[in-house]
Design a protein around this motif. Structure first.
Motif, PDB file in Angstrom:
ATOM      1  N   LEU A 195      -6.437  -5.180  -5.604  1.00  0.00           N
ATOM      2  CA  LEU A 195      -7.210  -5.177  -4.351  1.00  0.00           C
ATOM      3  C   LEU A 195      -6.355  -4.739  -3.161  1.00  0.00           C
ATOM      4  CD1 LEU A 195      -9.434  -8.397  -4.704  1.00  0.00           C
ATOM      5  CD2 LEU A 195     -10.117  -6.018  -5.007  1.00  0.00           C
ATOM      6  N   TYR A 196      -5.089  -5.215  -3.092  1.00  0.00           N
ATOM      7  CA  TYR A 196      -4.215  -4.805  -1.991  1.00  0.00           C
ATOM      8  C   TYR A 196      -3.969  -3.291  -2.059  1.00  0.00           C
ATOM      9  CZ  TYR A 196      -3.017  -9.797  -1.802  1.00  0.00           C
ATOM     10  OH  TYR A 196      -3.051 -11.163  -1.737  1.00  0.00           O
ATOM     11  N   LEU A 197      -3.696  -2.784  -3.269  1.00  0.00           N
ATOM     12  CA  LEU A 197      -3.388  -1.359  -3.416  1.00  0.00           C
ATOM     13  C   LEU A 197      -4.610  -0.503  -3.060  1.00  0.00           C
ATOM     14  CD1 LEU A 197      -1.131  -1.316  -6.615  1.00  0.00           C
ATOM     15  CD2 LEU A 197      -0.452  -1.216  -4.215  1.00  0.00           C
ATOM     16  N   LEU A 198      -5.784  -1.077  -3.259  1.00  0.00           N
ATOM     17  CA  LEU A 198      -7.017  -0.415  -2.855  1.00  0.00           C
ATOM     18  C   LEU A 198      -7.163  -0.458  -1.329  1.00  0.00           C
ATOM     19  CD1 LEU A 198      -8.769   0.426  -5.338  1.00  0.00           C
ATOM     20  CD2 LEU A 198     -10.479  -1.186  -4.525  1.00  0.00           C
ATOM     21  N   ALA A 199      -6.789  -1.597  -0.746  1.00  0.00           N
ATOM     22  CA  ALA A 199      -6.993  -1.794   0.692  1.00  0.00           C
ATOM     23  C   ALA A 199      -6.113  -0.858   1.520  1.00  0.00           C
ATOM     24  CB  ALA A 199      -6.717  -3.246   1.064  1.00  0.00           C
ATOM     25  N   ILE A 200      -4.919  -0.521   0.978  1.00  0.00           N
ATOM     26  CA  ILE A 200      -3.959   0.282   1.760  1.00  0.00           C
ATOM     27  C   ILE A 200      -4.543   1.656   2.109  1.00  0.00           C
ATOM     28  CG2 ILE A 200      -1.658   1.348   1.706  1.00  0.00           C
ATOM     29  CD1 ILE A 200      -0.819  -1.188   0.003  1.00  0.00           C
ATOM     30  N   PRO A 201      -4.989   2.477   1.124  1.00  0.00           N
ATOM     31  CA  PRO A 201      -5.611   3.756   1.538  1.00  0.00           C
ATOM     32  C   PRO A 201      -6.940   3.550   2.271  1.00  0.00           C
ATOM     33  CG  PRO A 201      -5.812   3.433  -0.835  1.00  0.00           C
ATOM     34  CD  PRO A 201      -4.917   2.355  -0.341  1.00  0.00           C
ATOM     35  N   LEU A 202      -7.683   2.519   1.873  1.00  0.00           N
ATOM     36  CA  LEU A 202      -8.978   2.248   2.498  1.00  0.00           C
ATOM     37  C   LEU A 202      -8.857   2.022   4.006  1.00  0.00           C
ATOM     38  CD1 LEU A 202     -11.574   2.204   0.886  1.00  0.00           C
ATOM     39  CD2 LEU A 202     -11.572  -0.280   0.960  1.00  0.00           C
ATOM     40  N   ALA A 203      -7.711   1.479   4.426  1.00  0.00           N
ATOM     41  CA  ALA A 203      -7.513   1.242   5.859  1.00  0.00           C
ATOM     42  C   ALA A 203      -7.630   2.544   6.647  1.00  0.00           C
ATOM     43  CB  ALA A 203      -6.150   0.590   6.097  1.00  0.00           C
ATOM     44  N   TYR A 204      -7.300   3.679   6.000  1.00  0.00           N
ATOM     45  CA  TYR A 204      -7.361   4.975   6.680  1.00  0.00           C
ATOM     46  C   TYR A 204      -8.769   5.556   6.674  1.00  0.00           C
ATOM     47  CZ  TYR A 204      -2.362   5.059   7.197  1.00  0.00           C
ATOM     48  OH  TYR A 204      -1.092   4.763   7.593  1.00  0.00           O
ATOM     49  N   VAL A 205      -9.623   5.044   5.722  1.00  0.00           N
ATOM     50  CA  VAL A 205     -10.995   5.537   5.627  1.00  0.00           C
ATOM     51  C   VAL A 205     -11.928   4.673   6.476  1.00  0.00           C
ATOM     52  CG1 VAL A 205     -12.881   6.081   4.050  1.00  0.00           C
ATOM     53  CG2 VAL A 205     -10.494   6.323   3.288  1.00  0.00           C
ATOM     54  N   HIS A 206     -11.890   3.380   6.197  1.00  0.00           N
ATOM     55  CA  HIS A 206     -12.753   2.471   6.934  1.00  0.00           C
ATOM     56  C   HIS A 206     -12.013   1.140   7.058  1.00  0.00           C
ATOM     57  CE1 HIS A 206     -16.197   0.622   8.616  1.00  0.00           C
ATOM     58  NE2 HIS A 206     -17.022   1.596   8.295  1.00  0.00           N
ATOM     59  N   VAL A 207     -11.563   0.862   8.278  1.00  0.00           N
ATOM     60  CA  VAL A 207     -10.652  -0.257   8.481  1.00  0.00           C
ATOM     61  C   VAL A 207     -11.316  -1.597   8.125  1.00  0.00           C
ATOM     62  CG1 VAL A 207     -11.028  -0.816  10.917  1.00  0.00           C
ATOM     63  CG2 VAL A 207      -8.722  -0.847  10.003  1.00  0.00           C
ATOM     64  N   TYR A 208     -12.630  -1.711   8.378  1.00  0.00           N
ATOM     65  CA  TYR A 208     -13.294  -2.982   8.077  1.00  0.00           C
ATOM     66  C   TYR A 208     -13.365  -3.247   6.573  1.00  0.00           C
ATOM     67  CZ  TYR A 208     -14.633  -3.772  12.899  1.00  0.00           C
ATOM     68  OH  TYR A 208     -14.593  -4.021  14.234  1.00  0.00           O
ATOM     69  N   ALA A 209     -13.457  -2.174   5.761  1.00  0.00           N
ATOM     70  CA  ALA A 209     -13.459  -2.346   4.309  1.00  0.00           C
ATOM     71  C   ALA A 209     -12.138  -2.960   3.839  1.00  0.00           C
ATOM     72  CB  ALA A 209     -13.698  -1.009   3.620  1.00  0.00           C
ATOM     73  N   ALA A 210     -11.029  -2.511   4.475  1.00  0.00           N
ATOM     74  CA  ALA A 210      -9.727  -3.082   4.130  1.00  0.00           C
ATOM     75  C   ALA A 210      -9.693  -4.573   4.488  1.00  0.00           C
ATOM     76  CB  ALA A 210      -8.612  -2.334   4.858  1.00  0.00           C
ATOM     77  N   TYR A 211     -10.206  -4.906   5.688  1.00  0.00           N
ATOM     78  CA  TYR A 211     -10.270  -6.331   6.068  1.00  0.00           C
ATOM     79  C   TYR A 211     -11.080  -7.121   5.047  1.00  0.00           C
ATOM     80  CZ  TYR A 211      -8.318  -5.521  10.752  1.00  0.00           C
ATOM     81  OH  TYR A 211      -7.495  -5.225  11.793  1.00  0.00           O
ATOM     82  N   ALA A 212     -12.213  -6.545   4.624  1.00  0.00           N
ATOM     83  CA  ALA A 212     -13.072  -7.245   3.659  1.00  0.00           C
ATOM     84  C   ALA A 212     -12.295  -7.541   2.383  1.00  0.00           C
ATOM     85  CB  ALA A 212     -14.311  -6.405   3.360  1.00  0.00           C
ATOM     86  N   LEU A 213     -11.515  -6.557   1.927  1.00  0.00           N
ATOM     87  CA  LEU A 213     -10.726  -6.776   0.702  1.00  0.00           C
ATOM     88  C   LEU A 213      -9.709  -7.901   0.887  1.00  0.00           C
ATOM     89  CD1 LEU A 213     -10.077  -3.277  -0.886  1.00  0.00           C
ATOM     90  CD2 LEU A 213     -11.620  -5.080  -1.641  1.00  0.00           C
ATOM     91  N   TYR A 214      -9.064  -7.940   2.054  1.00  0.00           N
ATOM     92  CA  TYR A 214      -8.086  -9.011   2.298  1.00  0.00           C
ATOM     93  C   TYR A 214      -8.770 -10.377   2.256  1.00  0.00           C
ATOM     94  CZ  TYR A 214      -4.951  -5.277   3.858  1.00  0.00           C
ATOM     95  OH  TYR A 214      -4.178  -4.146   3.932  1.00  0.00           O
ATOM     96  N   ILE A 215      -9.993 -10.432   2.808  1.00  0.00           N
ATOM     97  CA  ILE A 215     -10.696 -11.717   2.834  1.00  0.00           C
ATOM     98  C   ILE A 215     -11.139 -12.099   1.419  1.00  0.00           C
ATOM     99  CG2 ILE A 215     -12.796 -12.867   3.697  1.00  0.00           C
ATOM    100  CD1 ILE A 215     -12.365 -11.090   6.286  1.00  0.00           C
ATOM    101  N   ILE A 216     -11.599 -11.115   0.640  1.00  0.00           N
ATOM    102  CA  ILE A 216     -11.986 -11.387  -0.753  1.00  0.00           C
ATOM    103  C   ILE A 216     -10.781 -11.897  -1.545  1.00  0.00           C
ATOM    104  CG2 ILE A 216     -12.688 -10.259  -2.924  1.00  0.00           C
ATOM    105  CD1 ILE A 216     -14.482  -8.414  -1.099  1.00  0.00           C
ATOM    106  N   CYS A 217      -9.654 -11.223  -1.358  1.00  0.00           N
ATOM    107  CA  CYS A 217      -8.419 -11.617  -2.045  1.00  0.00           C
ATOM    108  C   CYS A 217      -8.043 -13.062  -1.743  1.00  0.00           C
ATOM    109  CB  CYS A 217      -7.272 -10.750  -1.560  1.00  0.00           C
ATOM    110  SG  CYS A 217      -6.751  -9.600  -2.792  1.00  0.00           S
ATOM    111  N   ALA A 218      -8.121 -13.429  -0.468  1.00  0.00           N
ATOM    112  CA  ALA A 218      -7.809 -14.804  -0.084  1.00  0.00           C
ATOM    113  C   ALA A 218      -8.728 -15.753  -0.837  1.00  0.00           C
ATOM    114  CB  ALA A 218      -7.959 -14.977   1.425  1.00  0.00           C
ATOM    115  N   GLY A 219     -10.000 -15.350  -0.996  1.00  0.00           N
ATOM    116  CA  GLY A 219     -10.953 -16.168  -1.748  1.00  0.00           C
ATOM    117  C   GLY A 219     -10.537 -16.337  -3.201  1.00  0.00           C
ATOM    118  N   VAL A 220     -10.092 -15.212  -3.811  1.00  0.00           N
ATOM    119  CA  VAL A 220      -9.653 -15.254  -5.217  1.00  0.00           C
ATOM    120  C   VAL A 220      -8.519 -16.257  -5.407  1.00  0.00           C
ATOM    121  CG1 VAL A 220      -8.560 -13.890  -7.056  1.00  0.00           C
ATOM    122  CG2 VAL A 220     -10.397 -12.887  -5.683  1.00  0.00           C
ATOM    123  N   TRP A 221      -7.597 -16.254  -4.440  1.00  0.00           N
ATOM    124  CA  TRP A 221      -6.423 -17.129  -4.555  1.00  0.00           C
ATOM    125  C   TRP A 221      -6.694 -18.532  -4.021  1.00  0.00           C
ATOM    126  CZ3 TRP A 221      -1.558 -16.462  -6.606  1.00  0.00           C
ATOM    127  CH2 TRP A 221      -1.209 -15.172  -6.998  1.00  0.00           C
TER     128      TRP A 221
END
Lengths: 191, 191, 191, 191
Positions: free
Chosen positions: D152-178
């Protein structure tokens, strides 16, 4: 006198020293890559000093683990070591902001020399407090890493004025010398 | 009630107090020797305060080691001591930036006086919580260092307005009086 | 699962919270008495918040001392409490710099309210994790101080807009209500 | 070699990391609501990073609780994890000050990726140090959360350049997983 509280206090101080260095990684103005890249020397200085403080913590951990007792002299020798370690964040930041300047690079070595001497004094105080502790005495009696690294630091200090990268190289070599925990103590404890 | 957590919390607070003082050693602008030399008064203030906080930690360690129990009064007396110790970084920095000014030098003594009184109150609370603890009571009953140092601080405060160096001399003498851990407690425990 | 590390981590976080507030006591420019006197509101804010954080540490200490076990819910309920406590240095400084402004004074109460609620949640998690622990359950079952203080904070928040000193008075009264460690737990443990 | 001091040192460093982030919540100039509202992104960044560091502390607590022994490799793997965690306050502040900029948002993911890898290395070192420890080995052997979150982090890194909110969403999902402590280790210990 128990050594637990000495360990706990030292852990607290070393944890703070290792962490406050990161406060000097000031967030760049703006969000450009160029602004981030400008932080590289401060970041590398942080890495080197993190390794150094980590080395001291590891070795401190091993040495106190091998000691059964502490006394008033050990408490003060330990505070003396913590004093010199507490100056590492200062010298790290100064080097990071003046990468090519000889004086900060030399001062970095001066503080490391005093820390190494303070570690040596703590070692002697622990041995005299635990005179019949063969694990500690035998292992430390063959100590050469401390001596080697003080020599390297004392070499690095004038070298910083001749060729600053040579001084950096010595600091990196020194970190390598100290990197591994003291295998001799571990070996003694197993035998 | 266990005293372990009281010791751990005090260790944490004292570790932070002793370490944040070094944050006031601001890295100089530029890499010249002159810029470094300008830091001398702040550095010397750091050394003196490091010794003072180290003394408090050592004595706190000894006193609690000799106490079997703690209660609610001891918890608050301990927080009261930590409060005054937490002001030492402030007074240290103020003195370091205004070396010859009487008010900061006097205030340094005011904070040390309150810390000494707070230590005395903690001592009394520990004794009343451990009434039949002869190691603690006998040793502390002969306490004179606390009284001597409060007198010296109270002398240093007006003296700062007459001759600032005389006040500094008293602070250094006081640190010397407190320097050694309380040999009487150690002696009691051995006998 | 042992509670020692939970206590140690909480001690660390609370020790840092209580100590970093003093960093906001910025050393005045110059050494005049007027410059020192200007710090009075920030200093008084520091004193009040030091007492509040000290109260939380004391009560946390007592509550965990009375609990035999902790679980995953307790870990998170504890982190939740530490989160709200970690905002106290921020609100303290904001109040100290804007003594007569209603919003900072109200926000101080908002953060205290959330901390009180978080403490209540931690209490419930500890009881559900230690269901047959009568020392904890009986003592906490009669808990009224938490409820009283939340009511006082919720009163203080609008009051800050009417009369700012009345809000301050409520915060000071609340600190008084919480000041003493929970005698009921101590009483239960003795009986 | 005891694991107590490793836990104590890690607790200290993590306690400092989680607390110094709040120092970046700079008190606003003036006491207006608008000034407070401007802090919202920095505050939300603090909340997210507080949760992340809390997750690491909880999982670290569980993993070490399940381990009987530590060795020199574990000490260094642990310091390596603490190094990456220590960069979280930096990336948090940079994101908070540049909410819509791709580079800080991507860097936030880079640091989280390295921390996740460091946690994985620590896990492997603990297993090789405790080879016959079935509680730890069985539980960790089925580990998938670490792998999922690195992806998810490796996905979020390029995604930040496409759509910054999508990257934030991934970080929040990840926190949920952990978010939840590793139930499998707890389950193993109960059986």
């Amino acid at each position: 006198m128990g050594k637990n509280r000495l360990e706990a206090f030292s852990d607290g101080v070393i944890a703070i020293i290792i962490t406050i260095m990161v406060l000097e990684l000031k967030v760049p103005h703006g969000a450009s890559l160029a602004a981030l890249v400008e932080l590289t020397p401060v970041f590398l200085g942080y890495v080197l000093s993190f390794v150094y403080v980590g080395i001291y913590w590891n070795n401190h951990h091993h040495m106190l683990h091998a000691s059964a007792r502490v006394n008033g002299n050990v408490l003060w020798a330990n505070l003396h070591l913590l004093f010199w370690l507490s100056l590492i964040p200062f010298t790290t930041t100064w080097v990071g902001e003046n990468v090519m300047a000889p004086l900060p690079v030399a001062l970095y070595g001066v503080v490391l020399s005093f820390a190494a001497v303070a570690y040596y004094i703590l070692e002697k105080c622990l041995i005299s407090c635990n005179p019949s502790d063969h694990i500690l005495a035998n292992a430390v009696g063959k100590e050469y890493k401390g001596a080697v690294s003080v020599v390297l630091y004392l070499l690095a200090i004038p070298l910083a004025y001749v060729h600053v990268y040579a001084a950096y190289a010595l600091y990196i070599i020194c970190a390598g010398v100290w990197f591994l925990p003291d295998r001799r103590i571990e070996a003694q404890m197993r035998s």
